[in-house]
Motif scaffolding. Sequence first.
Motif, PDB file in Angstrom:
ATOM      1  N   SER A 140      26.004  -0.936 -13.832  1.00  8.87           N
ATOM      2  CA  SER A 140      25.170  -1.981 -12.984  1.00  8.87           C
ATOM      3  C   SER A 140      24.255  -1.235 -11.982  1.00  8.87           C
ATOM      4  O   SER A 140      24.796  -0.193 -11.520  1.00  8.87           O
ATOM      5  N   ASN A 141      23.124  -1.950 -11.471  1.00  7.29           N
ATOM      6  CA  ASN A 141      22.331  -1.350 -10.404  1.00  7.29           C
ATOM      7  C   ASN A 141      23.479  -0.759  -9.290  1.00  7.29           C
ATOM      8  O   ASN A 141      23.001   0.111  -8.497  1.00  7.29           O
ATOM      9  N   LYS A 142      24.290  -1.847  -8.870  1.00 11.58           N
ATOM     10  CA  LYS A 142      25.060  -1.958  -7.820  1.00 11.58           C
ATOM     11  C   LYS A 142      25.741  -0.379  -7.533  1.00 11.58           C
ATOM     12  O   LYS A 142      25.981   0.200  -6.737  1.00 11.58           O
ATOM     13  N   SER A 143      26.116   0.220  -8.722  1.00 10.90           N
ATOM     14  CA  SER A 143      26.906   1.393  -8.641  1.00 10.90           C
ATOM     15  C   SER A 143      26.037   2.868  -9.009  1.00 10.90           C
ATOM     16  O   SER A 143      26.527   3.681  -8.919  1.00 10.90           O
ATOM     17  N   GLN A 144      24.736   2.521  -8.610  1.00  8.11           N
ATOM     18  CA  GLN A 144      23.936   3.574  -8.759  1.00  8.11           C
ATOM     19  C   GLN A 144      23.624   4.477  -7.547  1.00  8.11           C
ATOM     20  O   GLN A 144      23.332   3.906  -6.391  1.00  8.11           O
ATOM     21  N   PRO A 145      23.708   5.925  -7.670  1.00  9.96           N
ATOM     22  CA  PRO A 145      23.527   6.706  -6.767  1.00  9.96           C
ATOM     23  C   PRO A 145      21.722   6.992  -6.578  1.00  9.96           C
ATOM     24  O   PRO A 145      20.995   6.506  -7.504  1.00  9.96           O
ATOM     25  N   LEU A 146      21.302   7.251  -5.387  1.00  6.82           N
ATOM     26  CA  LEU A 146      19.987   7.669  -5.096  1.00  6.82           C
ATOM     27  C   LEU A 146      19.729   9.041  -5.837  1.00  6.82           C
ATOM     28  O   LEU A 146      20.710   9.797  -5.783  1.00  6.82           O
ATOM     29  N   ILE A 147      18.579   9.478  -6.678  1.00  5.85           N
ATOM     30  CA  ILE A 147      18.625  10.713  -7.464  1.00  5.85           C
ATOM     31  C   ILE A 147      17.159  11.223  -7.172  1.00  5.85           C
ATOM     32  O   ILE A 147      16.178  10.529  -7.310  1.00  5.85           O
ATOM     33  N   THR A 148      17.453  12.423  -6.582  1.00  2.57           N
ATOM     34  CA  THR A 148      16.352  13.343  -6.395  1.00  2.57           C
ATOM     35  C   THR A 148      16.047  14.694  -7.737  1.00  2.57           C
ATOM     36  O   THR A 148      17.241  15.162  -7.582  1.00  2.57           O
ATOM     37  N   VAL A 149      14.997  14.699  -8.496  1.00  5.44           N
ATOM     38  CA  VAL A 149      15.245  15.711  -9.420  1.00  5.44           C
ATOM     39  C   VAL A 149      13.908  16.694  -8.482  1.00  5.44           C
ATOM     40  O   VAL A 149      12.847  16.182  -8.362  1.00  5.44           O
ATOM     41  N   ILE A 156      16.970  23.444  -0.257  1.00  7.78           N
ATOM     42  CA  ILE A 156      17.286  22.404  -1.201  1.00  7.78           C
ATOM     43  C   ILE A 156      17.758  20.882  -0.777  1.00  7.78           C
ATOM     44  O   ILE A 156      17.382  19.893  -1.243  1.00  7.78           O
ATOM     45  N   ALA A 157      18.346  21.015   0.689  1.00  6.35           N
ATOM     46  CA  ALA A 157      18.810  19.965   1.439  1.00  6.35           C
ATOM     47  C   ALA A 157      17.589  19.223   1.777  1.00  6.35           C
ATOM     48  O   ALA A 157      17.725  17.708   2.062  1.00  6.35           O
ATOM     49  N   GLN A 158      16.330  19.463   1.661  1.00  7.31           N
ATOM     50  CA  GLN A 158      15.358  18.629   1.979  1.00  7.31           C
ATOM     51  C   GLN A 158      15.006  17.533   0.945  1.00  7.31           C
ATOM     52  O   GLN A 158      14.443  16.423   1.099  1.00  7.31           O
ATOM     53  N   ALA A 159      15.532  18.029  -0.225  1.00  9.70           N
ATOM     54  CA  ALA A 159      15.411  16.944  -1.288  1.00  9.70           C
ATOM     55  C   ALA A 159      16.029  15.471  -1.102  1.00  9.70           C
ATOM     56  O   ALA A 159      15.448  14.568  -1.550  1.00  9.70           O
ATOM     57  N   LYS A 160      16.958  15.217  -0.116  1.00 10.08           N
ATOM     58  CA  LYS A 160      17.348  14.236   0.104  1.00 10.08           C
ATOM     59  C   LYS A 160      16.564  13.109   0.933  1.00 10.08           C
ATOM     60  O   LYS A 160      16.778  11.835   0.709  1.00 10.08           O
ATOM     61  N   SER A 161      15.648  13.862   1.417  1.00  4.51           N
ATOM     62  CA  SER A 161      14.789  13.017   2.111  1.00  4.51           C
ATOM     63  C   SER A 161      13.536  12.329   1.210  1.00  4.51           C
ATOM     64  O   SER A 161      12.677  11.354   1.734  1.00  4.51           O
ATOM     65  N   PHE A 162      13.579  12.649  -0.074  1.00  2.00           N
ATOM     66  CA  PHE A 162      12.344  12.007  -0.941  1.00  2.00           C
ATOM     67  C   PHE A 162      13.400  11.276  -2.091  1.00  2.00           C
ATOM     68  O   PHE A 162      14.037  11.657  -2.810  1.00  2.00           O
ATOM     69  N   ALA A 163      13.042   9.938  -1.699  1.00  2.00           N
ATOM     70  CA  ALA A 163      13.744   8.921  -2.629  1.00  2.00           C
ATOM     71  C   ALA A 163      12.400   8.095  -3.329  1.00  2.00           C
ATOM     72  O   ALA A 163      11.477   8.029  -2.733  1.00  2.00           O
TER      73      ALA A 163
END
Length: 373
Positions: free
Chosen positions: A2-11, A187-194
């Motif tokens: 379900s959508n609720k269990s989804q993490p945010l993902i950056t590729v 690589i940690a900068q990836a977290k700021s792009f959602a």
Amino acid sequence: MSNKSQPLITVVGAGISGLYVTYCLTELYGVPGENICIVADYLPGDQSPTGYTSPWAGGVWSCISPDDKNVMWYDRFTYENLPTLSEKLLDFYKGKDAEWLGLARRPSTELWDYQPPKAKINSLSQYLEEYKVLSKEELAKFKPEGAQFGIAFNSWNFNCPVFIVNLANFLKQKHNVRFLKQKLTHIAQAKSFANKASKTDNGTHVVFNCTGLGSKKLSGVADHNLYPTRGQVAVISAPHIAESCLRYGKDYVTYIIPRPGKVHELVLGGFLQVDNWNAQDTSKEETDDILKRTTTLLPKIGNPENLPILKIAAGLRPSRYGGPRVEKEIKEESEHLVVVHNYGASGYGYQSGLGMAFKAVSLAFDKQRPSKL
Ligand SMILES: Cc1cc2nc3c(=O)[nH]c(=O)nc-3n(C[C@H](O)[C@H](O)[C@H](O)COP(=O)(O)OP(=O)(O)OC[C@H]3O[C@@H](n4cnc5c(N)ncnc54)[C@H](O)[C@@H]3O)c2cc1C
């Protein structure tokens, strides 16, 4: 899920590796595209000889990859799951065909000047369609003489620059995946792009690092095992060639790869130059050598003196000592930032990449990898 269990993902990375990962996330794992943001300094449609390998590939599914167990599994997974990927894309692009898509079937013949590793041949013989070992008489027909082993099978051919655009548009238009053009220094900068369209956030952020050779310099990764393997190719127009042919020697590879599509491009190669970063320049000597080798191997291509050359180009394969890195890393103690590395596909990103991507996504979600979907 379900959508609720989804993490945010950056590729991070929009070459074939990042696109295959996003395909696995959306189509095979049911992750909503609204939760996914692809960030890269080069996107499908862009070109860079040194920063973006994917548009430069031949590309064919071939026996060029090593006999490493993992890579053999990646190859097999990709070969066996490309039909589904192709069906899904053609179903989305109603009225279009495989030639337009840039992913089509072509017969392939591959020859070795030595006996190839048994494990590799055993593996290939189990799943390649229309697989056939060539007889001594058939081998003897190929020039120069000396081929020791050869197979024929039904392969997959990519028109790489076209296919990545079509795969990216499918992810954008069908799934609402966000694409962002941006260079990261850490690589940690990836977290700021959602993806701003995201409706849910379970507090975890998963980053897929699909930056190819970029991982050598990207802080937080800085993988010194990465190195380029330069390849120069000559692209000619050859509507009369609809088959691939590859020949492996101890110190060379010669390949002939027809690209799907109306233009009938034939990619002739090649070179495997380890640790050579110069993809901006091409050499006439290398072009002449490629034309000589390929027309000797498959004389019906034509006279090397007057072939209709469309382009001479060079690209850098993202090679890695130890093989491709498909590995999960917890970046924050709290486990709220997970990085899954997926790079180092060298000269086989199109043909192994779907298997690599599936393993990478399985690692992120702690799922066991099935042998076949
Ligand atoms: C001449 C040649 C022939 C080939 N033929 C074949 C073939 O026939 N079959 C086959 O399977 N393979 C072939 N390959 C290999 C194939 O092209 C590669 O394995 C594949 O393209 C690698 O894809 P990738 O997505 O990992 O890397 P890339 O395509 O290089 O993509 C890397 C992505 O990461 C981004 N990136 C990197 N660093 C950063 C950063 N710091 N910040 C933001 N974004 C970043 C880039 O912008 C890009 O979007 C060939 C390669 C060459 C050169």
